[in-house]
Design a protein around this motif. Structure first.
Motif, PDB file in Angstrom:
ATOM      1  N   GLN A  95       0.805  -1.227   0.000  1.00  0.00           N
ATOM      2  CA  GLN A  95       0.000   0.000   0.000  1.00  0.00           C
ATOM      3  C   GLN A  95       0.836   1.274   0.000  1.00  0.00           C
ATOM      4  N   CYS A  96       2.046   1.218   0.547  1.00  0.00           N
ATOM      5  CA  CYS A  96       2.834   2.451   0.704  1.00  0.00           C
ATOM      6  C   CYS A  96       4.179   2.387  -0.023  1.00  0.00           C
ATOM      7  N   TYR A  97       4.440   1.320  -0.734  1.00  0.00           N
ATOM      8  CA  TYR A  97       5.692   1.177  -1.492  1.00  0.00           C
ATOM      9  C   TYR A  97       6.909   1.467  -0.623  1.00  0.00           C
ATOM     10  N   MET A  98       6.918   0.918   0.585  1.00  0.00           N
ATOM     11  CA  MET A  98       8.009   1.259   1.504  1.00  0.00           C
ATOM     12  C   MET A  98       9.296   0.505   1.199  1.00  0.00           C
ATOM     13  N   GLY A  99       9.224  -0.543   0.421  1.00  0.00           N
ATOM     14  CA  GLY A  99      10.440  -1.275   0.069  1.00  0.00           C
ATOM     15  C   GLY A  99      11.107  -1.918   1.276  1.00  0.00           C
ATOM     16  N   LEU A 100      10.297  -2.482   2.162  1.00  0.00           N
ATOM     17  CA  LEU A 100      10.848  -3.131   3.353  1.00  0.00           C
ATOM     18  C   LEU A 100      11.211  -4.562   3.008  1.00  0.00           C
ATOM     19  N   ARG A 101      12.452  -4.944   3.258  1.00  0.00           N
ATOM     20  CA  ARG A 101      12.919  -6.244   2.788  1.00  0.00           C
ATOM     21  C   ARG A 101      13.208  -7.232   3.898  1.00  0.00           C
ATOM     22  N   ASP A 102      13.281  -6.759   5.140  1.00  0.00           N
ATOM     23  CA  ASP A 102      13.603  -7.699   6.215  1.00  0.00           C
ATOM     24  C   ASP A 102      13.135  -7.109   7.540  1.00  0.00           C
ATOM     25  N   PHE A 103      13.297  -7.885   8.608  1.00  0.00           N
ATOM     26  CA  PHE A 103      12.858  -7.468   9.950  1.00  0.00           C
ATOM     27  C   PHE A 103      13.845  -8.024  10.957  1.00  0.00           C
ATOM     28  N   GLU A 104      14.356  -7.164  11.831  1.00  0.00           N
ATOM     29  CA  GLU A 104      15.209  -7.651  12.921  1.00  0.00           C
ATOM     30  C   GLU A 104      14.557  -7.271  14.232  1.00  0.00           C
ATOM     31  N   THR A 105      14.704  -8.111  15.229  1.00  0.00           N
ATOM     32  CA  THR A 105      13.927  -7.873  16.449  1.00  0.00           C
ATOM     33  C   THR A 105      14.630  -8.446  17.670  1.00  0.00           C
ATOM     34  N   HIS A 106      14.592  -7.696  18.765  1.00  0.00           N
ATOM     35  CA  HIS A 106      15.120  -8.254  20.003  1.00  0.00           C
ATOM     36  C   HIS A 106      14.200  -8.004  21.186  1.00  0.00           C
ATOM     37  N   PHE A 107      14.320  -8.896  22.145  1.00  0.00           N
ATOM     38  CA  PHE A 107      13.644  -8.774  23.428  1.00  0.00           C
ATOM     39  C   PHE A 107      14.501  -7.858  24.297  1.00  0.00           C
ATOM     40  N   CYS A 108      13.858  -6.980  25.083  1.00  0.00           N
ATOM     41  CA  CYS A 108      14.579  -6.049  25.959  1.00  0.00           C
ATOM     42  C   CYS A 108      14.053  -6.138  27.378  1.00  0.00           C
ATOM     43  N   ARG A 109      14.966  -6.118  28.305  1.00  0.00           N
ATOM     44  CA  ARG A 109      14.560  -6.035  29.712  1.00  0.00           C
ATOM     45  C   ARG A 109      15.310  -4.884  30.375  1.00  0.00           C
ATOM     46  N   TYR A 110      14.543  -3.933  30.916  1.00  0.00           N
ATOM     47  CA  TYR A 110      15.128  -2.844  31.700  1.00  0.00           C
ATOM     48  C   TYR A 110      14.966  -3.206  33.168  1.00  0.00           C
ATOM     49  N   PRO A 111      16.074  -3.369  33.891  1.00  0.00           N
ATOM     50  CA  PRO A 111      15.926  -3.580  35.327  1.00  0.00           C
ATOM     51  C   PRO A 111      15.459  -2.282  35.996  1.00  0.00           C
TER      52      PRO A 111
ATOM     53  N   VAL B  36      13.452   6.461  26.771  1.00  0.00           N
ATOM     54  CA  VAL B  36      12.738   5.704  27.791  1.00  0.00           C
ATOM     55  C   VAL B  36      13.096   6.313  29.144  1.00  0.00           C
ATOM     56  N   LEU B  37      12.087   6.818  29.856  1.00  0.00           N
ATOM     57  CA  LEU B  37      12.328   7.408  31.171  1.00  0.00           C
ATOM     58  C   LEU B  37      12.680   6.315  32.181  1.00  0.00           C
ATOM     59  N   PRO B  38      13.401   6.678  33.233  1.00  0.00           N
ATOM     60  CA  PRO B  38      13.797   5.670  34.220  1.00  0.00           C
ATOM     61  C   PRO B  38      12.586   4.870  34.710  1.00  0.00           C
ATOM     62  N   THR B  39      12.747   3.571  34.730  1.00  0.00           N
ATOM     63  CA  THR B  39      11.647   2.710  35.151  1.00  0.00           C
ATOM     64  C   THR B  39      11.776   2.390  36.637  1.00  0.00           C
ATOM     65  N   GLN B  40      10.659   2.278  37.297  1.00  0.00           N
ATOM     66  CA  GLN B  40      10.649   1.994  38.741  1.00  0.00           C
ATOM     67  C   GLN B  40      10.473   0.511  39.011  1.00  0.00           C
ATOM     68  N   LYS B  41      10.256  -0.250  37.941  1.00  0.00           N
ATOM     69  CA  LYS B  41      10.254  -1.700  38.120  1.00  0.00           C
ATOM     70  C   LYS B  41      10.693  -2.356  36.813  1.00  0.00           C
ATOM     71  N   LYS B  42      10.877  -3.643  36.841  1.00  0.00           N
ATOM     72  CA  LYS B  42      11.327  -4.360  35.649  1.00  0.00           C
ATOM     73  C   LYS B  42      10.393  -4.038  34.481  1.00  0.00           C
ATOM     74  N   ARG B  43      10.989  -3.718  33.330  1.00  0.00           N
ATOM     75  CA  ARG B  43      10.205  -3.308  32.161  1.00  0.00           C
ATOM     76  C   ARG B  43      10.646  -4.149  30.969  1.00  0.00           C
ATOM     77  N   GLU B  44       9.678  -4.848  30.349  1.00  0.00           N
ATOM     78  CA  GLU B  44      10.038  -5.731  29.240  1.00  0.00           C
ATOM     79  C   GLU B  44       9.324  -5.325  27.964  1.00  0.00           C
ATOM     80  N   SER B  45      10.037  -5.461  26.851  1.00  0.00           N
ATOM     81  CA  SER B  45       9.464  -5.098  25.555  1.00  0.00           C
ATOM     82  C   SER B  45      10.147  -5.912  24.461  1.00  0.00           C
ATOM     83  N   ILE B  46       9.545  -5.860  23.293  1.00  0.00           N
ATOM     84  CA  ILE B  46      10.184  -6.422  22.100  1.00  0.00           C
ATOM     85  C   ILE B  46      10.279  -5.294  21.091  1.00  0.00           C
TER      86      ILE B  46
END
Ligand code: OGA
Ligand code: MN
Length: 195
Positions: free
Chosen positions: A89-105, A175-185
């Protein structure tokens, strides 16, 4: 919230927030695929000047691979559907995807940065999915998004199941300082194929 809303909003605003993109069951299944020992302190800079720098970012990350389990494969397949639709739909020419899991203590943050400076890399679209059940205001860890004039556009709580998508070159963010464990992908649609 839907794929068409994502595409409309990405084309007009450059960003989109998709709540409940992953279900509670999917979130748990994804977390169960992440071996704790695989998590390593995040690095900044390129390969030649890698530095572990907790004054810039304090998260730990692990790259996601299909071999880590069916829930990871299903997530990657879902992201591939989005990639194909952005191309169609947008002709973005996206050819791949890289991804990681993140944990902020507790106490960790990630100072303001851009995932890809104009024309300097292959990251075109950033995605971040949050995995924090029962997040409450006061827990910190908000994502603050700016425009290229460094005006704050909005801040977002890292609520479980929520995904933010934005054009990688156009939005400084922190990312502002987290007050507890913060997880994202975090993930990036790329203009070149890797590997
Ligand atoms: C990143 C990033 C934001 C977040 O990993 O590059 O900016 O909210 N993450 O986790
Ligand atoms: Mn980033």
């Amino acid at each position: 919230m839907s794929l068409n809303n994502l595409i409309d909003s990405l084309a007009t605003n450059g960003w989109y927030v998709w709540d409940d993109f992953v279900t509670p069951e999917q979130r748990q299944a994804i977390k169960d695929c992440i071996p704790d020992i695989a998590l390593k302190d995040a690095r900044i800079g390129n390969k030649a000047s890698l530095q572990g720098n907790k004054t810039i970012r304090g998260d730990q990350t692990v790259w996601l691979e299909p071999e880590m389990g069916v829930p990871i494969t299903q997530y990657m397949d879902k992201m591939d559907t989005i990639r194909e639709e952005l191309n169609r739909q947008c002709y973005m020419g996206l050819r791949d995807f890289e991804t990681h899991f993140c944990r902020y203590p507790n106490g960790a943050f990630y100072k303001k940065h851009i995932d890809n400076f104009q024309g300097q890399g292959i990251r075109k679209v950033t995605t971040v999915i949050y995995l924090n059940e029962e997040w409450q205001s006061g827990d910190g860890g908000e994502l603050v998004v700016y425009d290229l004039q460094d005006q704050e556009l909005f801040r977002l709580e890292p609520l479980a199941g929520r995904m933010i998508v934005f054009m990688s070159e156009n939005f400084p963010h922190e990312v502002l300082p987290t007050q507890k464990k913060r997880e994202s992908i975090a993930g990036w649609f790329l203009t070149e194929k890797i590997l």
